[in-house]
Scaffold this motif. Sequence first.
Motif, mmCIF file in Angstrom:
data_model
loop_
_atom_site.group_PDB
_atom_site.id
_atom_site.type_symbol
_atom_site.label_atom_id
_atom_site.label_comp_id
_atom_site.label_asym_id
_atom_site.label_seq_id
_atom_site.Cartn_x
_atom_site.Cartn_y
_atom_site.Cartn_z
ATOM 1 N N TYR A 277 68.704 51.355 -26.211
ATOM 2 C CA TYR A 277 69.238 50.627 -25.065
ATOM 3 C C TYR A 277 70.731 50.859 -24.864
ATOM 4 N N GLU B 241 60.553 53.254 -21.413
ATOM 5 C CA GLU B 241 60.139 53.329 -22.797
ATOM 6 C C GLU B 241 59.767 54.742 -23.241
ATOM 7 N N ILE C 259 66.180 48.088 -16.129
ATOM 8 C CA ILE C 259 64.803 47.962 -15.651
ATOM 9 C C ILE C 259 64.756 46.904 -14.552
ATOM 10 N N SER D 283 58.815 50.932 -13.853
ATOM 11 C CA SER D 283 60.110 50.945 -14.529
ATOM 12 C C SER D 283 59.997 50.723 -16.033
ATOM 13 N N THR D 284 59.205 49.761 -16.432
ATOM 14 C CA THR D 284 59.086 49.459 -17.848
ATOM 15 C C THR D 284 58.526 50.643 -18.610
ATOM 16 N N PRO E 15 62.213 44.681 -12.428
ATOM 17 C CA PRO E 15 60.818 44.259 -12.561
ATOM 18 C C PRO E 15 59.970 44.453 -11.305
ATOM 19 N N ASP F 23 68.173 52.169 -12.218
ATOM 20 C CA ASP F 23 66.776 52.246 -12.626
ATOM 21 C C ASP F 23 66.256 53.651 -12.332
#
Length: 78
Positions: A7, A76, A64, A71-72, A66, A27
């Motif tokens: 991160y 990752e 990110i 995006s999530t 929501p 993003d």
Amino acid sequence: MALPPQYAGHRLSGAADAPHSLEFYLDYVCPFSAKIWNQVYNHVLPWLEKEHPGRVQVIFRNQIQPWHPASTLTAEVK
């Protein structure tokens, strides 16, 4: 508290000990973030490196959003 390495921000230009910092929270899948990224990469970074070499560090941080379903998952992926 420090962030885990995945991160942490990515320094795009400038030295770590530069007196000024410019951070962008964008993003990966947002079309508006893509517009901002294109302007920063094509116009702002070259100008900063030309006019203020070593005085500004530019940091990219993935933020990110929501309301973008992918995006999530995209954030990752390594």
